[in-house]
Design a protein around this motif. Structure first.
Motif, PDB file in Angstrom:
ATOM      1  N   PHE A  85       0.844  -1.196   0.000  1.00  0.00           N
ATOM      2  CA  PHE A  85       0.000   0.000   0.000  1.00  0.00           C
ATOM      3  C   PHE A  85       0.879   1.245   0.000  1.00  0.00           C
ATOM      4  CE2 PHE A  85      -2.140  -3.511   2.014  1.00  0.00           C
ATOM      5  CZ  PHE A  85      -3.363  -3.531   1.365  1.00  0.00           C
ATOM      6  N   SER A  86       0.277   2.358  -0.459  1.00  0.00           N
ATOM      7  CA  SER A  86       0.992   3.628  -0.482  1.00  0.00           C
ATOM      8  C   SER A  86       0.013   4.737  -0.099  1.00  0.00           C
ATOM      9  CB  SER A  86       1.602   3.877  -1.863  1.00  0.00           C
ATOM     10  OG  SER A  86       2.437   5.026  -1.844  1.00  0.00           O
ATOM     11  N   ILE A  87       0.505   5.977  -0.097  1.00  0.00           N
ATOM     12  CA  ILE A  87      -0.310   7.139   0.255  1.00  0.00           C
ATOM     13  C   ILE A  87      -0.052   8.256  -0.753  1.00  0.00           C
ATOM     14  CG2 ILE A  87      -0.343   6.605   2.729  1.00  0.00           C
ATOM     15  CD1 ILE A  87       1.861   8.765   3.076  1.00  0.00           C
ATOM     16  N   PRO A  88      -0.965   9.210  -0.900  1.00  0.00           N
ATOM     17  CA  PRO A  88      -0.686  10.379  -1.736  1.00  0.00           C
ATOM     18  C   PRO A  88       0.530  11.127  -1.178  1.00  0.00           C
ATOM     19  CG  PRO A  88      -3.026  10.271  -1.178  1.00  0.00           C
ATOM     20  CD  PRO A  88      -2.329   9.256  -0.324  1.00  0.00           C
ATOM     21  N   ALA A  89       1.392  11.563  -2.082  1.00  0.00           N
ATOM     22  CA  ALA A  89       2.608  12.235  -1.637  1.00  0.00           C
ATOM     23  C   ALA A  89       3.057  13.244  -2.691  1.00  0.00           C
ATOM     24  CB  ALA A  89       3.725  11.217  -1.389  1.00  0.00           C
ATOM     25  N   ALA A  90       3.627  14.342  -2.209  1.00  0.00           N
ATOM     26  CA  ALA A  90       4.144  15.382  -3.100  1.00  0.00           C
ATOM     27  C   ALA A  90       5.575  15.064  -3.508  1.00  0.00           C
ATOM     28  CB  ALA A  90       4.100  16.729  -2.394  1.00  0.00           C
TER      29      ALA A  90
ATOM     30  N   ALA B  21       7.230  32.043  -3.843  1.00  0.00           N
ATOM     31  CA  ALA B  21       6.334  32.970  -3.145  1.00  0.00           C
ATOM     32  C   ALA B  21       5.022  32.321  -2.751  1.00  0.00           C
ATOM     33  CB  ALA B  21       6.074  34.197  -4.027  1.00  0.00           C
ATOM     34  N   HIS B  22       4.669  31.219  -3.411  1.00  0.00           N
ATOM     35  CA  HIS B  22       3.399  30.540  -3.125  1.00  0.00           C
ATOM     36  C   HIS B  22       3.608  29.127  -2.569  1.00  0.00           C
ATOM     37  CE1 HIS B  22       0.888  33.683  -4.932  1.00  0.00           C
ATOM     38  NE2 HIS B  22       1.866  33.811  -5.835  1.00  0.00           N
ATOM     39  N   GLU B  23       4.759  28.915  -1.937  1.00  0.00           N
ATOM     40  CA  GLU B  23       5.027  27.609  -1.336  1.00  0.00           C
ATOM     41  C   GLU B  23       3.922  27.207  -0.376  1.00  0.00           C
ATOM     42  OE1 GLU B  23       8.596  25.304   1.155  1.00  0.00           O
ATOM     43  OE2 GLU B  23       8.483  27.504   1.175  1.00  0.00           O
ATOM     44  N   VAL B  24       3.475  28.132   0.446  1.00  0.00           N
ATOM     45  CA  VAL B  24       2.432  27.811   1.414  1.00  0.00           C
ATOM     46  C   VAL B  24       1.135  27.417   0.716  1.00  0.00           C
ATOM     47  CG1 VAL B  24       1.544  30.172   1.690  1.00  0.00           C
ATOM     48  CG2 VAL B  24       1.368  28.534   3.589  1.00  0.00           C
ATOM     49  N   ASP B  25       0.876  27.972  -0.457  1.00  0.00           N
ATOM     50  CA  ASP B  25      -0.329  27.605  -1.202  1.00  0.00           C
ATOM     51  C   ASP B  25      -0.233  26.168  -1.728  1.00  0.00           C
ATOM     52  OD1 ASP B  25      -1.569  30.166  -0.907  1.00  0.00           O
ATOM     53  OD2 ASP B  25      -0.236  30.937  -2.467  1.00  0.00           O
ATOM     54  N   ALA B  26       0.967  25.761  -2.101  1.00  0.00           N
ATOM     55  CA  ALA B  26       1.171  24.371  -2.525  1.00  0.00           C
ATOM     56  C   ALA B  26       0.875  23.427  -1.368  1.00  0.00           C
ATOM     57  CB  ALA B  26       2.602  24.181  -3.024  1.00  0.00           C
ATOM     58  N   TYR B  27       1.326  23.794  -0.176  1.00  0.00           N
ATOM     59  CA  TYR B  27       1.056  22.972   0.996  1.00  0.00           C
ATOM     60  C   TYR B  27      -0.437  22.969   1.324  1.00  0.00           C
ATOM     61  CZ  TYR B  27       6.130  23.230   1.819  1.00  0.00           C
ATOM     62  OH  TYR B  27       7.492  23.150   1.698  1.00  0.00           O
ATOM     63  N   ARG B  28      -1.052  24.133   1.247  1.00  0.00           N
ATOM     64  CA  ARG B  28      -2.491  24.228   1.519  1.00  0.00           C
ATOM     65  C   ARG B  28      -3.277  23.337   0.556  1.00  0.00           C
ATOM     66  NH1 ARG B  28      -2.880  29.254   1.178  1.00  0.00           N
ATOM     67  NH2 ARG B  28      -2.903  29.781   3.410  1.00  0.00           N
ATOM     68  N   ASN B  29      -2.845  23.318  -0.686  1.00  0.00           N
ATOM     69  CA  ASN B  29      -3.506  22.473  -1.685  1.00  0.00           C
ATOM     70  C   ASN B  29      -3.427  20.997  -1.303  1.00  0.00           C
ATOM     71  OD1 ASN B  29      -4.657  22.032  -4.494  1.00  0.00           O
ATOM     72  ND2 ASN B  29      -2.713  20.922  -4.689  1.00  0.00           N
TER      73      ASN B  29
ATOM     74  N   HIS C 266       5.107  27.895   7.744  1.00  0.00           N
ATOM     75  CA  HIS C 266       4.008  27.418   6.898  1.00  0.00           C
ATOM     76  C   HIS C 266       3.157  26.365   7.611  1.00  0.00           C
ATOM     77  CE1 HIS C 266       5.543  29.847   3.787  1.00  0.00           C
ATOM     78  NE2 HIS C 266       6.452  29.009   3.286  1.00  0.00           N
ATOM     79  N   TRP C 267       3.800  25.296   8.053  1.00  0.00           N
ATOM     80  CA  TRP C 267       3.047  24.223   8.715  1.00  0.00           C
ATOM     81  C   TRP C 267       2.684  24.587  10.150  1.00  0.00           C
ATOM     82  CZ3 TRP C 267       0.911  21.299   5.445  1.00  0.00           C
ATOM     83  CH2 TRP C 267       1.570  20.765   4.317  1.00  0.00           C
ATOM     84  N   GLY C 268       3.630  25.164  10.858  1.00  0.00           N
ATOM     85  CA  GLY C 268       3.439  25.374  12.295  1.00  0.00           C
ATOM     86  C   GLY C 268       2.593  26.579  12.657  1.00  0.00           C
TER      87      GLY C 268
END
Length: 469
Positions: A228-233, A244-252, A280-282
């Motif tokens: 089995f696996s999981i969705p991953a970036a 400049a939009h790194e946080v938006d990639a994470y939000r997505n 971004h995450w924290g």
């Protein structure tokens, strides 16, 4: 001189050997009727091997029926190549056996852990007209070294992770199958290597991104879904948004994949891992991650593995908090860490030791292993050897048994075994027996006849093999 030949057929098993094997039918003593060969690990990195992969070789290759066309093709190529060719012997297999190989192969059960210096497989001919046949197929049968070595390395890594989980986790049995994920498909030499090596890993674990391993498991080991696996970036799916939009990639990633009970992984070192975790995450996405109900797996992918994992775990603990389990170790809330770069036995040990020293449960971190898992092994990792050990010969004074062995004074470690070999269990030990006769019934044997006269006699599932862990 220019020699023009037609392209060779892909399934001509006669040609799956070494060139010099074709001259060996002229080299054995006159009157040789039977030869006995065996496979063993003569030592190496690990004290035992976890045998795996023979069933694939038997079903994929040795089940192919030899045809007259194959014999003609092999004769044309091999004689042009400069070697003699046992044409009459191969045509005898075609006419007398319908193309089925007159061989008997005995082997230990796949998945069994066998101490080194013991016989793992034995091969003998069942037709006295072709005593050279066990040697001819040394090349293809020897390749079981690869799957066995991958399975062995994976097993010993499993034992390292198991010990750490048992020390620091309340649920080691549930966590262990997914602690070492196979990232190795792109790092091997071929699609077949990916399938075989990837499946060898999966007799110990259940996490993989090597789809070819699932295909091999389904086609040759009765495994509907082997892993089995999981969705991953990956970096491209993050950096395509721009720095400049790194946080938006994470939000997505959170919006697309996080829901109660889900697990998803996000590579977070594209620019600045520490900033990504702390800001971004924290901060920006912290509440969204918590409210979504899924488990975010942060993946460092550069720098010193042990240092980066330590940084990630500590930073995530500061932002998301921890819960202390019954064994006194901290477990991250809502998040985990996956280390998939520079992973090998040494880095795994160092990362686990750091976790324990810092008071964190091993549950917090999983590992992805690529080339070091499936490619950084070779036949000498466990010093595999396939040797003839006995012959039955018609001599001037009648039939006699001939032990066969080598004992080079320049390398005593290469002394081979002689006799007709078997593996038996004596109490808690596995012991190789050496008989000086072909007339044995193999009492108390651990081995089974898995192949005889072109037919595969043992067909086990991946689950049965996993059960021997």
């Amino acid at each position: 001189m220019t020699i023009t030949m037609q392209p060779l057929a892909d399934n001509n098993i006669i040609l799956d050997t070494d060139s010099y094997k074709s001259s060996h039918f002229l080299q054995y003593p006159a009157g040789t009727r039977k030869l006995f060969s065996y496979l063993e690990s003569r030592g190496g990195r690990y004290p035992a091997t976890r045998f795996f992969g023979l069933q694939y070789i038997l079903k994929r290759y040795l089940s192919v029926r030899v045809t007259a066309e194959m014999v003609e093709e092999a004769r044309e190529l091999i004689t042009a190549h400069g070697e003699p060719f046992p044409y009459d012997g191969w045509m005898h297999i075609v006419t007398a056996h319908g193309g089925k190989l007159p061989l008997e192969i005995r082997a230990v059960p796949e998945g069994m852990l066998v101490p080194v210096h013991n016989a793992l497989m034995t091969v003998t001919n069942t037709d006295p007209a072709v005593p050279w046949l066990p040697g001819w197929f040394e090349t293809s049968l020897m390749r079981v070294w690869y799957t066995t070595t991958v399975a062995t390395q994976s097993y010993y890594l499993r034992e390292i992770l198991k010990a750490a989980l048992e020390q620091t986790s309340d649920r080691p049995a549930e966590e262990l199958p997914f602690k070492l994920h196979d990232f190795g498909s792109r790092g091997v030499s071929s699609r077949e290597s990916a399938g075989l090596g990837g499946l060898a890993h999966l007799i110990n674990f259940q996490g993989s991104d090597t789809l070819e391993a699932l295909r091999t498991g389904r086609n040759y080991y009765g495994a509907d879904i082997a892993a089995f696996s999981i969705p991953a970036a990956e970096h491209s799916t993050i950096t395509s948004w721009g720095k400049a939009h790194e946080v938006d990639a994470y939000r997505n990633m959170v919006e697309k994949f996080s829901k109660p009970g889900s697990v998803y992984a996000v590579v977070s070192d594209s620019y600045d891992l520490k900033y990504a975790i702390n800001t971004h995450w924290g901060e920006t996405l912290r509440q969204q991650v918590i409210d979504s109900g899924g488990t975010l797996v942060v993946r460092p992918d550069s720098g010193d593995p042990a240092s980066m994992v330590r940084l990630a775990v500590r930073a995530l603990a500061a932002k998301f908090g921890t819960t202390t389990n019954s064994k006194g170790f901290m477990l991250l809330n809502h998040v985990r860490v996956l280390q998939g770069d520079g992973v090998d036995e040494d880095s795994i040990r160092e990362i686990l030791q750091n976790l324990i020293v810092d008071g964190f449960s091993t549950e917090n971190v999983a590992f992805g292993m690529g080339g070091a898992l499936l490619q950084k092994v070779d036949r000498d990792t466990q010093r595999f050897a396939y040797k003839a050990s006995a012959a039955l010969i018609d001599g001037p004074e009648g039939e006699y048994f001939q032990p066969i062995y080598k004992d080079p004074v320049t390398d005593p470690g290469k002394r081979s075994k002689d006799g007709v070999l078997d593996l038996v269990r004596e109490g808690q030990r596995l012991v190789t027996k050496q008989y000086q006769t072909f007339d044995t019934e193999y009492p108390d044997s651990v081995m089974r006849v898995v192949y005889r006269d072109g037919e595969v006699l043992v067909d086990e599932t991946l689950e049965e093999i996993r059960g021997r862990a």
